[in-house]
Design a protein around this motif. Structure first.
Motif, PDB file in Angstrom:
ATOM      1  N   ALA A 192       0.846  -1.193   0.000  1.00 23.06           N
ATOM      2  CA  ALA A 192       0.000   0.000   0.000  1.00 23.06           C
ATOM      3  C   ALA A 192       0.878   1.238   0.000  1.00 23.06           C
ATOM      4  CB  ALA A 192      -0.901  -0.010   1.228  1.00 23.06           C
ATOM      5  N   VAL A 292       1.993  -2.223  -8.422  1.00 21.91           N
ATOM      6  CA  VAL A 292       2.189  -0.861  -8.911  1.00 21.91           C
ATOM      7  C   VAL A 292       2.914  -0.873 -10.263  1.00 21.91           C
ATOM      8  CG1 VAL A 292       3.571   1.214  -8.497  1.00 21.91           C
ATOM      9  CG2 VAL A 292       2.052   0.353  -6.740  1.00 21.91           C
ATOM     10  N   SER A 319       9.690   2.848   5.461  1.00 23.61           N
ATOM     11  CA  SER A 319       9.219   3.849   4.513  1.00 23.61           C
ATOM     12  C   SER A 319      10.268   4.069   3.440  1.00 23.61           C
ATOM     13  CB  SER A 319       8.927   5.159   5.237  1.00 23.61           C
ATOM     14  OG  SER A 319       7.808   4.972   6.075  1.00 23.61           O
ATOM     15  N   MET A 320       9.863   4.702   2.354  1.00 20.68           N
ATOM     16  CA  MET A 320      10.816   5.004   1.277  1.00 20.68           C
ATOM     17  C   MET A 320      10.880   6.515   1.095  1.00 20.68           C
ATOM     18  SD  MET A 320      10.565   3.862  -2.693  1.00 20.68           S
ATOM     19  CE  MET A 320      10.770   5.143  -3.912  1.00 20.68           C
TER      20      MET A 320
HETATM   21  C1  HEC Z   1      16.089   3.274   1.523  1.00 23.05           C
HETATM   22  C2  HEC Z   1      15.530   2.177   0.801  1.00 23.05           C
HETATM   23  C3  HEC Z   1      14.823   2.470  -0.518  1.00 23.05           C
HETATM   24  C4  HEC Z   1      15.312   3.105  -1.634  1.00 23.05           C
HETATM   25  C5  HEC Z   1      16.692   3.741  -1.818  1.00 23.05           C
HETATM   26  C6  HEC Z   1      14.278   3.037  -2.631  1.00 23.05           C
HETATM   27  N1  HEC Z   1      13.174   2.386  -2.125  1.00 23.05           N
HETATM   28 FE1  HEC Z   1      11.477   1.972  -3.144  1.00 23.05          FE
HETATM   29  N2  HEC Z   1      10.655   1.215  -1.445  1.00 23.05           N
HETATM   30  C7  HEC Z   1      11.283   1.110  -0.232  1.00 23.05           C
HETATM   31  C8  HEC Z   1      10.323   0.715   0.774  1.00 23.05           C
HETATM   32  C9  HEC Z   1      10.633   0.483   2.249  1.00 23.05           C
HETATM   33  C10 HEC Z   1       9.072   0.613   0.116  1.00 23.05           C
HETATM   34  C11 HEC Z   1       7.703   0.355   0.704  1.00 23.05           C
HETATM   35  C12 HEC Z   1       7.560  -0.846   1.492  1.00 23.05           C
HETATM   36  C13 HEC Z   1       6.152  -0.984   2.016  1.00 23.05           C
HETATM   37  O1  HEC Z   1       5.226  -0.369   1.465  1.00 23.05           O
HETATM   38  O2  HEC Z   1       6.009  -1.730   2.975  1.00 23.05           O
HETATM   39  C14 HEC Z   1       9.324   0.898  -1.290  1.00 23.05           C
HETATM   40  C15 HEC Z   1       8.368   0.805  -2.286  1.00 23.05           C
HETATM   41  C16 HEC Z   1       8.607   1.009  -3.632  1.00 23.05           C
HETATM   42  C17 HEC Z   1       7.670   0.759  -4.689  1.00 23.05           C
HETATM   43  C18 HEC Z   1       6.298   0.126  -4.543  1.00 23.05           C
HETATM   44  C19 HEC Z   1       5.267   1.116  -4.112  1.00 23.05           C
HETATM   45  C20 HEC Z   1       3.915   0.455  -3.936  1.00 23.05           C
HETATM   46  O3  HEC Z   1       2.997   1.200  -3.586  1.00 23.05           O
HETATM   47  O4  HEC Z   1       3.769  -0.751  -4.119  1.00 23.05           O
HETATM   48  C21 HEC Z   1       8.273   1.143  -5.861  1.00 23.05           C
HETATM   49  C22 HEC Z   1       7.669   1.111  -7.265  1.00 23.05           C
HETATM   50  C23 HEC Z   1       9.584   1.618  -5.531  1.00 23.05           C
HETATM   51  N3  HEC Z   1       9.774   1.506  -4.169  1.00 23.05           N
HETATM   52  C24 HEC Z   1      10.505   2.093  -6.434  1.00 23.05           C
HETATM   53  C25 HEC Z   1      11.731   2.660  -6.097  1.00 23.05           C
HETATM   54  C26 HEC Z   1      12.588   3.348  -7.013  1.00 23.05           C
HETATM   55  C27 HEC Z   1      12.323   3.515  -8.505  1.00 23.05           C
HETATM   56  C28 HEC Z   1      13.682   3.763  -6.301  1.00 23.05           C
HETATM   57  C29 HEC Z   1      14.864   4.560  -6.782  1.00 23.05           C
HETATM   58  C30 HEC Z   1      14.555   5.945  -7.101  1.00 23.05           C
HETATM   59  C31 HEC Z   1      13.486   3.338  -4.927  1.00 23.05           C
HETATM   60  N4  HEC Z   1      12.296   2.674  -4.836  1.00 23.05           N
HETATM   61  C32 HEC Z   1      14.401   3.564  -3.904  1.00 23.05           C
HETATM   62  C33 HEC Z   1      12.622   1.360   0.015  1.00 23.05           C
HETATM   63  C34 HEC Z   1      13.477   2.021  -0.842  1.00 23.05           C
END
Ligand code: HEC
Ligand code: HEC
Length: 402
Positions: A192, A292, A319-320
């Motif tokens: 989510a 997504v 979190s991201m």
């Molecule tokens: C510091 C760690 C980290 C970095 C760096 C990171 N992410 Fe994430 N990403 C996460 C986390 C944690 C989640 C969410 C997890 C959750 O929803 O439980 C996530 C979720 C996502 C999702 C899914 C969102 C959804 O709603 O399903 C996408 C697409 C994504 N990231 C793309 C990227 C992209 C493209 C990059 C590079 C720009 C990036 N991430 C960089 C940690 C990271």
């Protein structure tokens, strides 16, 4: 609250006498929640989902009021809404309500189980899932014939959550749906993000397991509605590249987008893995088999990059960070196209112009809609003027040319 028509500010609902709900009587409060009418009689914007709350029991509305009245009063007037003409005309809301709001209490369906009815009340009324997940009809009310078939929340796509096995969530197990609603994370299916992360964080995680199960029971019974998807959103998993150096395949799968591949390696791979596999302990999600990236529309990928994910530590979720301030539109575009082509639905892509609009808070479709509405009103006013002129002429107020 971003709406297709502009920004609407939510009101102060602390017990403050002047800027909050301190002076609302019980009846006035019930009327505001169920009918969208302010204490002074003005109509509320449906950004407050009173079209869903219309069937809330009086008892529940009053329980919410009792809770709010125990909160600390905070004096804070609300900023003015940022709505262009014609949407800044509150009187027009009366017309909208006539078409779209049906007050009349929640009538349980006696042919169904108690759990189904409880689920129906939680999904349709209290949880107002349809406010985001049900598409809008021509008057922008919820399209009752296409319940939960996919709508929008600001720029975000609130996916089809009917029982369709391809476009909806018909091929999720009950257990997966339960877990998604309770924690917002189901590895191999969906996480989510955006407004759904807020829904889980602020509301759903606090529900009892029985209530979540009741929602699952009801959702399982929502008639399937097909959509654009050719395979389930979560079912895309392009085969992983053997090694990080195997650039030929990386480029092939990222449709020749080397700027995107470079950005991915430097900004994203640290958490999501070189092959998008996520971290071994599951705390950083896999980007393959992720709804997504497998969706038929690119908005949520772009919004995730721009705004990040605020998972609120629900069930230990991380979190991201938001990358919107660090990347320009063309970088976001390369990155979004790269991750979608490589890990998700390769038929989906965005342009830098789309990204610029999403960053600003609207989509091309919404801009077109706004212009159309303005043209319609301008046309309507023009028509009225001509009509008034003709009428006046008939009555001799305007001299007739002989
Ligand atoms: C510091 C760690 C980290 C970095 C760096 C990171 N992410 Fe994430 N990403 C996460 C986390 C944690 C989640 C969410 C997890 C959750 O929803 O439980 C996530 C979720 C996502 C999702 C899914 C969102 C959804 O709603 O399903 C996408 C697409 C994504 N990231 C793309 C990227 C992209 C493209 C990059 C590079 C720009 C990036 N991430 C960089 C940690 C990271
Ligand atoms: C404020 C808007 C909003 C509300 C209210 C809302 N949702 Fe969502 N929902 C979304 C968005 C946006 C997504 C896509 C999230 C993403 O991109 O990570 C989503 C995703 C989902 C998904 C995952 C679908 C998939 O294939 O990935 C399910 C299941 C879901 N919502 C169920 C519900 C239920 C049940 C309710 C009512 C209790 C609800 N939602 C209320 C906006 C909302």
């Amino acid at each position: 609250m971003p709406t297709p028509f502009g920004d609407v500010y939510s009101t102060n609902i602390t017990p403050d006498l002047d800027t909050g709900i301190g002076r609302y009587s019980a009846d006035e409060f019930v009327r505001a929640v169920r009918e969208g009418v302010r204490r002074d009689g003005a109509d509320l914007y449906p950004a407050m989902p009173f079209d869903s709350f219309a069937r809330m029991t009086r008892e529940d509305v009053l329980a919410i009021r009792a809770y709010l009245l125990t909160q600390v009063p905070i004096a804070q007037p609300r900023p003015s809404n940022i709505l262009p003409f014609p949407f800044n005309q509150r009187w027009a809301l009366g017309l909208w309500k006539l078409a779209n709001v049906h007050v009349g209490g929640f009538a349980p369906d006696r042919s169904r189980t108690e759990a189904w009815n409880r689920g129906s009340y939680l999904v349709e009324v209290l949880g107002h899932c349809g406010a985001c997940h049900t598409p809008r009809n021509t008057t922008f009310g919820m399209d009752e014939d296409r319940k939960l078939a996919g709508g929008t929340a600001g720029i975000w796509q609130a996916f089809n959550i009917t029982n369709d096995k391809i476009a909806g969530i018909g091929s999720w197990s009950d257990e997966e749906l339960f877990r998604f609603l309770k924690t917002g994370a189901v590895p191999g299916k969906a996480y989510a993000g955006g407004p759904m992360a807020e829904t889980v964080m602020n509301s759903l995680q606090h529900l009892s397991d029985d209530d979540i199960r009741a929602m699952v029971t009801y959702l399982r019974d929502v008639p399937a509605q097909s959509g654009e998807e050719k395979r389930p959103r979560f079912a895309w998993s392009n085969p992983p590249v053997a090694t990080a150096n195997d650039s030929s395949r990386t480029t092939a799968q990222g449709s020749g987008n080397s700027a995107g591949a470079d950005l991915y390696r430097s900004l994203c791979a640290g958490c999501h893995g070189v092959n998008g596999e996520g971290s071994a302990d599951g705390s950083y999600p896999s980007l393959t088999r992720n709804s997504v990236l497998g969706a038929a529309a690119p908005e949520n990928v772009v919004m995730t990059i721009l705004a990040g994910v605020r998972a609120g530590d629900v069930a230990g979720r991380k979190s991201m960070a938001a990358f919107g301030d660090w990347l320009d539109d063309s970088q976001v575009t390369s990155l979004a196209n790269y991750v979608t082509a490589r890990f998700g639905n390769p038929e989906v892509s965005v342009t830098a112009a789309d990204v610029r609009q999403m960053r600003a808070g609207s989509t091309t479709e919404q801009t077109v809609m706004l212009l159309a509405a303005q043209a319609l009103v301008a046309g309507g006013v023009g028509f009225l003027l001509i009509f008034a002129f003709l009428l006046a002429r008939r009555h001799g107020a305007v001299p007739r040319q002989m």
